[in-house]
Structure formats: C-alpha cells, structure tokens
Write an enzyme that holds these catalytic residues in place. Structure first.
Site, PDB file in Angstrom:
ATOM      1  CE  LYS A 208      46.084  24.765   9.478  1.00 39.78           C
ATOM      2  NZ  LYS A 208      47.123  26.015   9.548  1.00 39.78           N
TER       3      LYS A 208
ATOM      4  CG  HIS B 116      52.808  29.383  11.073  1.00 45.49           C
ATOM      5  ND1 HIS B 116      53.342  29.576   9.886  1.00 45.49           N
ATOM      6  CD2 HIS B 116      52.552  28.311  11.539  1.00 45.49           C
ATOM      7  CE1 HIS B 116      53.194  28.145   9.399  1.00 45.49           C
ATOM      8  NE2 HIS B 116      52.633  27.378  10.255  1.00 45.49           N
TER       9      HIS B 116
ATOM     10  CD  GLU C  90      53.000  26.158  16.714  1.00 44.60           C
ATOM     11  OE1 GLU C  90      52.609  26.232  15.459  1.00 44.60           O
ATOM     12  OE2 GLU C  90      53.168  26.514  17.851  1.00 44.60           O
TER      13      GLU C  90
END
Ligand code: PLP
Length: 401
Positions: free
Chosen positions: A74, A202, A276
């Site tokens: 992304k 996250h 991530e």
C-alpha cells in the site's frame, strides 16, 4: 503457481513485468547523481536507492530477528522494491486483489502473503481462494460469516483495536475489534468451524511512541489466553505497521524494536511472529527532483514558483500523510539572500501548493529543487489530474549505505 497470473491485464504499475537498470553509485553522492540526471531535462524525476531498502532489511534482521517483515505494498507498490524485498525473503501485506496479483506476479509464494484488509470484497476473497492465499484478517462478526461462507479454508487473524493516539495517522476509528467483542467473535468462529490462527493489530501509521506497541502486544497476549477457552491454540501474531520510516527526534526504529523484543516471550515458542512495515522500508529510498518551470514576483517582494510535481502527484503525501516536504536547492546557494517563497505544483488549482511562505534564495526558471525521504505514500496515491504525469521518470541506484 505464481506463473498462472498475468499481471499486465490489470491496472498495476507499468514496470511490473519490465526490467530496470540499477546504477552503482561509485564515488558519487546523491547531489552528483541528481545533477547528472537533471542536465538537459525538464520533467521531474525520482532517484530510488535500492541499497537503502536492502539496508533496512538488514537492520530489521539485526533488531527483530524472530519477526518476519511482510512489506505493506500500500505504501509504495514499486515493482523493483517488491522484487528486491522478495529476494531478501520478506513476505507481503496486500489489501486488495490488484495488490495480491501484483505480488504473485513478482513470483512471491501465496504463503508469504497476508490479505490484511479487515473488510474485504467478495470477489477479492474469491481471488485469494483461487490463488491459495489463506491468511486474512477480520475484526467483526459479519466479516467472519462472509469470509467463512466464501472461503471456509481461510486462516483467520483477528485484528484488535489499538490505542492509536500516538500516531500521526490513526486507524482505530475504522478497524480493529474492541476487546469487549473478542469472546463473542471467538465463540462465533468456533461454532462456524473457522480456523483462527492468531491476532493482528496496527498501532497507526507514523507511530511516535513505543508505548503503543507495548499496549497492543499486551492485549494480543490476552486474546491468545482467551482463545484457549474457545478451543483455539493460536500460533500467529502480526505486529502490523507503525514502524518509523526515518529515525526522528521523537522515536527511532531501534526504540520500537527495543520495546517489542522483551514482550515477545509472552507468546509460546511455537508462535510465528510477523509485522507489516510499509514506510519503514521505503521512506528514505526516494529522492524527488523537481524543476522550476515558471516564476512570479509578488508585490511584497517575495516569489511564487511553479514546479512540475504537486499535491495531485507525489506531494499528495502533504494531505494524505501529513508530510512537510523540505526543498533543497540543487545548485547550492546557501550564502545567497533569502526571500519569502511559495512553491506551487503544475496544475491549475491553488490547493496545489507544495510549500507556503518558506525562505529560499531567489530561484530562476530551470533551477532544480530536490526533496529527500519521498518514498512513503507518495507515488502510491498519485493521480494524473489536469494531464500531468502521475509518476515521474525513475532512476534506480544501489548505494552502499
Ligand atoms: N498494514 C496495514 C493493514 C496498513 O493499513 C498499513 C498502512 O498504514 C500498513 C500495514 C503499513 O503501516 P505503516 O504505514 O506504518 O508502515
């Protein structure tokens, strides 16, 4: 296998199947290289230093050797970067069918991909199923039921809510199961017969405090304990993003890693831990050079300059990523008198402003400015609004960082 996917039929970066040439830097510094490339050209361009990406990977392995990074594409879906990271052994975090297709097209194994979008379209889940991508996140009961009805063999990862107050870009208003819903989700998953492998979170992008990771990991450990009561022996922990792209005054990657390391023994040794990182790998890999193609003096004795990349292109990071780009003048000029200056992008829109009321030497049409740390959330969301190229020409180098 990955060869079954033809990536060209989808809207992916145009270089996905191309070769790119990478120059060794030799004795040249970044300004030497920028000056060489700027000669005889007008359009903006990027220098991407793949050496920096590799260096970030080495640093990750030193600081968090038991955590496998899954690059969040992304942040920057550049194929050369994806292929560089794949060759080093990272996995990938994809949020959509096109992202999954692109990563598979780069030869990555489906088992090295996590479909880490907690809310997924049917067709994207079906794509993941067809490709054999099993790991995917969810954070609510409807999503659980939907995924199970389409892809009962999916290996689910429960994304929990975090305290994102320490982060420049928070996600908790959109994603993450509150701790109060966890037992209900585990019970539903158990009655449906879903495989719930573990927990993800996250802490928010551009996180400024290691405390956010400490709190989230502690919550994740609590979910692991709760899961046992619902028949799940979880074996997967995903620490998400939030890792700094550039070491700053507030926080460094080492600070984050130092906070995380002592908490990992909260989980049994059979647990596979991933993260991530997006901006961590790419923020400092890109330098953007822009050309001053027009200029206007203001009545107040300052100047308006017009440069050929703006907020509809790479500088969308000003809006979407709260970035404050700092221009440097390629020809030097440190000793020159400074003037109040505003830099506009090329479109016919006044919102297209790259920097307002900053102080610069007087620039001439044809001068070059450059901006460092332009790799995170820049080209990823650029548009070709008003007919200007969304992504400038790119040159690849490989420095020995
Ligand atoms: N994982 C997910 C699910 C994301 O949405 C993002 C984006 O912020 C990332 C990872 C990358 O995080 P960061 O921007 O902190 O590198």
């Amino acid at each position: 296998s990955c060869e079954d996917f033809t990536v060209t039929q989808y809207k992916v970066p145009k270089d996905v199947n191309n070769k790119w040439s990478v120059e060794a830097t030799g004795d040249r510094n970044i300004e030497d290289i920028l000056s060489e490339k700027a000669a005889d050209r007008e359009d903006a361009f990027f220098i991407i230093d793949l050496g920096r990406v590799t260096d970030k990977y080495k640093r990750w392995k030193e600081e968090l050797p038991t955590v496998k990074p899954f690059f969040a594409i992304k942040c920057n879906p550049n194929t050369a970067i994806i292929r560089t990271l794949a060759s080093l052994g990272t996995g990938f975090d994809c949020a959509s069918m096109t992202e999954m297709r692109q990563v598979l097209g780069c030869g990555v194994s489906p088992s090295d991909i996590i479909f880490a979008n907690p809310t997924k379209m049917r067709s994207h889940i079906e794509f993941a199923k067809g490709a054999g991508i099993k790991l995917m996140t969810f954070d609510n009961r409807d999503e659980l039921v939907k995924v199970h009805s389409i892809y009962p063999e999916a290996e689910l990862v429960l994304r929990i809510i975090t305290d994102d107050s320490h982060s420049v870009c928070g996600f908790s208003s959109k994603f993450g199961a509150p701790m109060s819903s966890v037992e209900d989700l585990l019970s539903t998953a158990n009655s449906l017969g879903c495989t719930v492998r573990g927990v993800s979170f996250h802490v928010g992008s551009n996180c400024l405090s290691p405390l956010a990771f400490e709190k989230a990991i502690t919550s994740a450990a609590a979910v692991f304990r709760l899961a046992e009561g619902y028949g799940y022996r979880m074996d997967f922990l995903d620490l998400g993003g939030g890792w700094p792209g550039v070491d700053g005054a507030d926080v460094t990657f080492s600070d984050m890693a130092a906070a995380v390391r002592p908490l990992l023994p909260l989980f049994p040794p059979h647990v596979r831990v991933i993260a991530e990182p997006g901006r961590y790998f790419v923020a400092d890999s890109h330098t953007l050079a822009v050309n001053v193609f027009a200029k206007r003096a203001t009545d107040e004795g300052g100047y308006l300059y017009y440069v050929n990349d703006g907020v509809y292109q790479s500088f969308n990071c000003i809006y979407f990523d709260h970035y404050s780009p700092r221009p440097r003048l390629l020809r030097g000029g440190e000793e020159e008198e400074l003037h109040r200056s505003t830099l506009f992008g090329p479109t016919c829109d006044s919102i297209d402003c790259v920097a307002k009321d900053i102080y610069l030497p007087e620039l001439n049409v044809g001068d070059w400015l450059y901006f460092t740390n332009m790799g995170a959330y820049t080209v990823a969301a650029a548009s070709s609004f008003n007919g200007f190229d969304s992504c400038p020409t790119t040159f690849y180098i490989e420095s020995d960082v």
